[in-house]
Design a protein around this motif. Sequence first.
Motif, PDB file in Angstrom:
ATOM      1  N   LEU A 194     -41.842 -60.031  55.282  1.00 41.09           N
ATOM      2  CA  LEU A 194     -42.616 -59.228  54.633  1.00 41.09           C
ATOM      3  C   LEU A 194     -43.624 -58.420  55.662  1.00 41.09           C
ATOM      4  O   LEU A 194     -43.927 -57.400  55.565  1.00 41.09           O
ATOM      5  CB  LEU A 194     -43.601 -60.216  53.689  1.00 41.09           C
ATOM      6  N   LEU A 195     -43.688 -59.282  56.718  1.00 37.00           N
ATOM      7  CA  LEU A 195     -44.746 -58.518  57.953  1.00 37.00           C
ATOM      8  C   LEU A 195     -43.874 -57.223  58.401  1.00 37.00           C
ATOM      9  O   LEU A 195     -44.280 -56.168  58.556  1.00 37.00           O
ATOM     10  CB  LEU A 195     -44.849 -59.354  59.242  1.00 37.00           C
ATOM     11  N   ALA A 196     -42.523 -57.202  58.281  1.00 37.56           N
ATOM     12  CA  ALA A 196     -41.584 -56.313  59.056  1.00 37.56           C
ATOM     13  C   ALA A 196     -41.753 -55.156  58.046  1.00 37.56           C
ATOM     14  O   ALA A 196     -41.617 -54.041  58.472  1.00 37.56           O
ATOM     15  CB  ALA A 196     -40.250 -56.760  59.094  1.00 37.56           C
ATOM     16  N   HIS A 197     -41.750 -55.463  56.594  1.00 38.26           N
ATOM     17  CA  HIS A 197     -41.562 -54.390  55.519  1.00 38.26           C
ATOM     18  C   HIS A 197     -42.922 -53.700  55.720  1.00 38.26           C
ATOM     19  O   HIS A 197     -42.823 -52.487  55.484  1.00 38.26           O
ATOM     20  CB  HIS A 197     -41.340 -55.353  54.190  1.00 38.26           C
ATOM     21  N   PHE A 198     -44.150 -54.482  55.666  1.00 40.66           N
ATOM     22  CA  PHE A 198     -45.125 -53.639  55.462  1.00 40.66           C
ATOM     23  C   PHE A 198     -45.641 -53.060  56.688  1.00 40.66           C
ATOM     24  O   PHE A 198     -46.337 -51.934  56.775  1.00 40.66           O
ATOM     25  CB  PHE A 198     -46.362 -54.891  55.047  1.00 40.66           C
ATOM     26  N   GLU A 199     -45.344 -53.492  57.835  1.00 41.80           N
ATOM     27  CA  GLU A 199     -45.725 -52.609  59.016  1.00 41.80           C
ATOM     28  C   GLU A 199     -44.671 -51.442  59.218  1.00 41.80           C
ATOM     29  O   GLU A 199     -45.395 -50.263  59.695  1.00 41.80           O
ATOM     30  CB  GLU A 199     -45.398 -53.420  60.506  1.00 41.80           C
ATOM     31  N   THR A 200     -43.690 -51.507  58.803  1.00 41.55           N
ATOM     32  CA  THR A 200     -42.833 -50.119  58.637  1.00 41.55           C
ATOM     33  C   THR A 200     -43.524 -49.125  57.880  1.00 41.55           C
ATOM     34  O   THR A 200     -43.796 -47.888  58.030  1.00 41.55           O
ATOM     35  CB  THR A 200     -41.378 -50.348  58.080  1.00 41.55           C
ATOM     36  N   MET A 201     -44.225 -49.670  56.586  1.00 42.21           N
ATOM     37  CA  MET A 201     -44.735 -48.840  55.804  1.00 42.21           C
ATOM     38  C   MET A 201     -45.916 -48.198  56.314  1.00 42.21           C
ATOM     39  O   MET A 201     -46.319 -47.168  56.259  1.00 42.21           O
ATOM     40  CB  MET A 201     -45.146 -49.613  54.259  1.00 42.21           C
ATOM     41  N   ALA A 202     -46.726 -49.222  56.973  1.00 46.96           N
ATOM     42  CA  ALA A 202     -47.971 -48.719  57.483  1.00 46.96           C
ATOM     43  C   ALA A 202     -47.984 -47.892  58.627  1.00 46.96           C
ATOM     44  O   ALA A 202     -48.608 -46.785  58.716  1.00 46.96           O
ATOM     45  CB  ALA A 202     -48.692 -49.942  58.066  1.00 46.96           C
ATOM     46  N   ARG A 203     -47.165 -48.070  59.616  1.00 46.44           N
ATOM     47  CA  ARG A 203     -46.635 -46.880  60.615  1.00 46.44           C
ATOM     48  C   ARG A 203     -46.249 -45.635  60.134  1.00 46.44           C
ATOM     49  O   ARG A 203     -46.769 -44.487  60.777  1.00 46.44           O
ATOM     50  CB  ARG A 203     -45.954 -47.551  61.636  1.00 46.44           C
ATOM     51  N   ASN A 204     -45.991 -45.360  58.879  1.00 48.60           N
ATOM     52  CA  ASN A 204     -45.614 -44.079  58.437  1.00 48.60           C
ATOM     53  C   ASN A 204     -46.760 -43.488  57.519  1.00 48.60           C
ATOM     54  O   ASN A 204     -46.668 -42.325  57.366  1.00 48.60           O
ATOM     55  CB  ASN A 204     -44.349 -44.309  57.703  1.00 48.60           C
ATOM     56  N   THR A 205     -47.761 -44.496  57.339  1.00 48.15           N
ATOM     57  CA  THR A 205     -48.747 -43.859  56.289  1.00 48.15           C
ATOM     58  C   THR A 205     -50.054 -43.954  56.712  1.00 48.15           C
ATOM     59  O   THR A 205     -50.889 -43.445  55.889  1.00 48.15           O
ATOM     60  CB  THR A 205     -48.467 -44.584  54.839  1.00 48.15           C
ATOM     61  N   LEU A 206     -50.504 -45.065  57.387  1.00 48.81           N
ATOM     62  CA  LEU A 206     -51.733 -45.277  57.833  1.00 48.81           C
ATOM     63  C   LEU A 206     -52.361 -44.755  59.030  1.00 48.81           C
ATOM     64  O   LEU A 206     -51.752 -44.618  59.921  1.00 48.81           O
ATOM     65  CB  LEU A 206     -51.986 -46.853  57.844  1.00 48.81           C
ATOM     66  N   ASP A 207     -53.862 -44.453  59.063  1.00 51.06           N
ATOM     67  CA  ASP A 207     -54.373 -44.068  60.345  1.00 51.06           C
ATOM     68  C   ASP A 207     -54.495 -45.204  61.233  1.00 51.06           C
ATOM     69  O   ASP A 207     -55.230 -46.457  60.959  1.00 51.06           O
ATOM     70  CB  ASP A 207     -55.786 -43.697  59.920  1.00 51.06           C
ATOM     71  N   PRO A 208     -53.849 -45.103  62.517  1.00 48.87           N
ATOM     72  CA  PRO A 208     -53.863 -46.399  63.295  1.00 48.87           C
ATOM     73  C   PRO A 208     -55.256 -46.781  64.026  1.00 48.87           C
ATOM     74  O   PRO A 208     -55.270 -47.929  64.284  1.00 48.87           O
ATOM     75  CB  PRO A 208     -52.960 -45.951  64.422  1.00 48.87           C
ATOM     76  N   SER A 209     -56.000 -45.834  63.928  1.00 52.30           N
ATOM     77  CA  SER A 209     -57.468 -46.011  64.364  1.00 52.30           C
ATOM     78  C   SER A 209     -58.413 -46.659  63.393  1.00 52.30           C
ATOM     79  O   SER A 209     -59.452 -47.097  63.870  1.00 52.30           O
ATOM     80  CB  SER A 209     -57.983 -44.904  64.956  1.00 52.30           C
ATOM     81  N   SER A 210     -58.103 -46.674  62.283  1.00 49.77           N
ATOM     82  CA  SER A 210     -59.028 -47.410  60.965  1.00 49.77           C
ATOM     83  C   SER A 210     -58.892 -48.744  61.359  1.00 49.77           C
ATOM     84  O   SER A 210     -57.877 -49.445  61.107  1.00 49.77           O
ATOM     85  CB  SER A 210     -58.263 -47.051  59.707  1.00 49.77           C
ATOM     86  N   GLY A 211     -60.099 -49.514  61.038  1.00 52.37           N
ATOM     87  CA  GLY A 211     -60.004 -50.909  61.032  1.00 52.37           C
ATOM     88  C   GLY A 211     -59.592 -51.703  59.786  1.00 52.37           C
ATOM     89  O   GLY A 211     -59.185 -52.500  59.678  1.00 52.37           O
ATOM     90  N   TYR A 212     -59.392 -50.512  58.709  1.00 53.44           N
ATOM     91  CA  TYR A 212     -58.845 -51.106  57.701  1.00 53.44           C
ATOM     92  C   TYR A 212     -57.185 -51.115  57.490  1.00 53.44           C
ATOM     93  O   TYR A 212     -56.724 -51.734  56.633  1.00 53.44           O
ATOM     94  CB  TYR A 212     -59.329 -50.079  56.282  1.00 53.44           C
ATOM     95  N   SER A 213     -56.697 -50.375  58.496  1.00 52.76           N
ATOM     96  CA  SER A 213     -55.285 -50.632  58.722  1.00 52.76           C
ATOM     97  C   SER A 213     -54.631 -51.789  58.953  1.00 52.76           C
ATOM     98  O   SER A 213     -53.482 -51.857  58.401  1.00 52.76           O
ATOM     99  CB  SER A 213     -54.733 -49.254  59.751  1.00 52.76           C
ATOM    100  N   HIS A 214     -55.129 -52.722  59.636  1.00 52.77           N
ATOM    101  CA  HIS A 214     -54.631 -53.808  59.893  1.00 52.77           C
ATOM    102  C   HIS A 214     -54.300 -55.121  58.831  1.00 52.77           C
ATOM    103  O   HIS A 214     -53.617 -55.298  58.718  1.00 52.77           O
ATOM    104  CB  HIS A 214     -55.460 -54.596  61.090  1.00 52.77           C
ATOM    105  N   ASN A 215     -55.554 -54.721  57.987  1.00 48.90           N
ATOM    106  CA  ASN A 215     -55.469 -55.806  57.021  1.00 48.90           C
ATOM    107  C   ASN A 215     -54.148 -55.250  55.936  1.00 48.90           C
ATOM    108  O   ASN A 215     -53.437 -55.985  55.278  1.00 48.90           O
ATOM    109  CB  ASN A 215     -56.541 -55.692  56.066  1.00 48.90           C
ATOM    110  N   LEU A 216     -53.930 -53.707  55.726  1.00 47.51           N
ATOM    111  CA  LEU A 216     -53.236 -53.094  54.808  1.00 47.51           C
ATOM    112  C   LEU A 216     -51.614 -53.350  55.341  1.00 47.51           C
ATOM    113  O   LEU A 216     -50.703 -53.269  54.829  1.00 47.51           O
ATOM    114  CB  LEU A 216     -53.537 -51.529  54.572  1.00 47.51           C
ATOM    115  N   SER A 217     -51.575 -53.231  56.957  1.00 45.25           N
ATOM    116  CA  SER A 217     -50.156 -53.326  57.240  1.00 45.25           C
ATOM    117  C   SER A 217     -49.747 -55.067  57.392  1.00 45.25           C
ATOM    118  O   SER A 217     -48.740 -55.142  57.556  1.00 45.25           O
ATOM    119  CB  SER A 217     -50.202 -52.851  58.584  1.00 45.25           C
ATOM    120  N   ARG A 218     -50.744 -55.759  57.141  1.00 40.36           N
ATOM    121  CA  ARG A 218     -50.457 -57.218  57.113  1.00 40.36           C
ATOM    122  C   ARG A 218     -51.209 -58.055  55.977  1.00 40.36           C
ATOM    123  O   ARG A 218     -52.076 -58.860  56.396  1.00 40.36           O
ATOM    124  CB  ARG A 218     -50.903 -57.847  58.567  1.00 40.36           C
ATOM    125  N   PRO A 219     -50.734 -57.428  54.764  1.00 41.39           N
ATOM    126  CA  PRO A 219     -51.558 -58.112  53.737  1.00 41.39           C
ATOM    127  C   PRO A 219     -51.535 -59.602  53.276  1.00 41.39           C
ATOM    128  O   PRO A 219     -50.783 -60.199  53.913  1.00 41.39           O
ATOM    129  CB  PRO A 219     -51.054 -57.168  52.447  1.00 41.39           C
TER     130      PRO A 219
END
Length: 457
Positions: A194-219
């Motif tokens: 699941l970590l691999a799944h969500f990280e792939t999604m996050a790198r394509n859709t989330l702003d890497p500078s946002s503090g909220y991105s870490h929680n969303l990429s590793r839910p």
Amino acid sequence: MTDLTITGGEVLLPSGPARVDLSVKDGRIAGLHAPGSAPAAPETLDATGLTALPGIVDIHFHVRAPAYPERGTVASETRAAAAGGVTTLFEMPISKPCCATPEIFEDRRAHFAENAVVDFGLYAAPGDLTEATRDRFLEQGAIAFKIFTTPAPAGRGDEFDGLAFPEEDDQFRALKVLAGTGRPVVVHAESAALLAHFETMARNTLDPSSGYSHNLSRPAVCESTAVAKLLAMNITAGAKLHIAHVTSAETVAVLRAFKGTSDFTAETCPQYLFATEADVDRAGIYAKVNPPIRTQADQDALWEAIADGTITHVTTDHAPFAKAEKQASEGNFFTAPPGSPGIETMLPAMLDAVSAGRLSLKQAHDLICANGAALYGLAPRKGSLLPGADADIALVDLAGETEVRLGGLVSHARDVAHLWDGRRFRGRVARTLLAGRTVWDGRQVTGREGGGRFVTP
């Protein structure tokens, strides 16, 4: 004649705070005395206005020494422990190379013995998962075992070899081979798939500078799924399982659902109890930790889990990094190293919870000391101030204040403590004693390097 008396203050006993004096002889508590009746001693500490707590036992600590001295050393981080009222800590096996063989364990023990300012225990990684390796670690006095259900981070294979087991069959083998040892098996539990799944999604859709991105990429589902599988496996394996750094309401629900199915316990950390992802967004990549700091609803669920006994331990997960390492990933939560200093702020934070009425003093102390001492086989030597116990004492001012400022901590990682920068906690560590000797006088560390002792169950 005793060596030391501590007079004028309150003492936290197993029954709660009491107005008694303490006497110390040969590094141990010699007696509890009615105020003014302690025997004569060459040294007396006036604790008027203070409360004596058994020195804190932190069961989840990282320094990685002797590797990476730029992040902190055994000396620097155990000095920080003394400043935080922590007199015993358990070092995790992430080192370079990983503490997964008896030979590396011996080297680390010798290194800590030469440099530690406070008492220490050492975790072992189960390595090749053989009974022979397990038995050697037991003979050497390993305080417990640790595994990850996640793969080794890229480029850090040697630090996790024998520690990271992303495949479920290996996780089960680890639980099974370590069952019956009497030592906790502590698990960093997140689903590798699941970590691999969500990280792939996050790198394509989330702003890497946002503090909220870490929680969303590793839910939270990554954590709760891994914990559920471990608890299901442990019904058969029968290990003394301990779930590290629980962060979410989802995982709390899983822990409750499996209550009574096997011998397991769980911990959380101050960063999850006193901060949310909004604080991470404010502090930036310096506040990145794994698993992530989550929402206010998750924080509320953790406090409820403490209240009903689902979570029985609070630990620091102290993990210092060099400022240059964090700065190199400024604005990119995906590449920033995970870790934050916490060894000096845990006790003040928990005292603040006492002041706010969330916990009694005894409950707070049980969470960060007495429960851990019991689980890891150190009670009653650690975790109480009854006669015969080690005279490890944190004298605290419950009415005082601890203000955290960047650069103001003792830890080598004081310049990356952005998560706590500006926080004011109601409660202050006024003095720390190890075996009856002052190692922190409220202003500076006075303990000597090499003064800490290796502790075993």
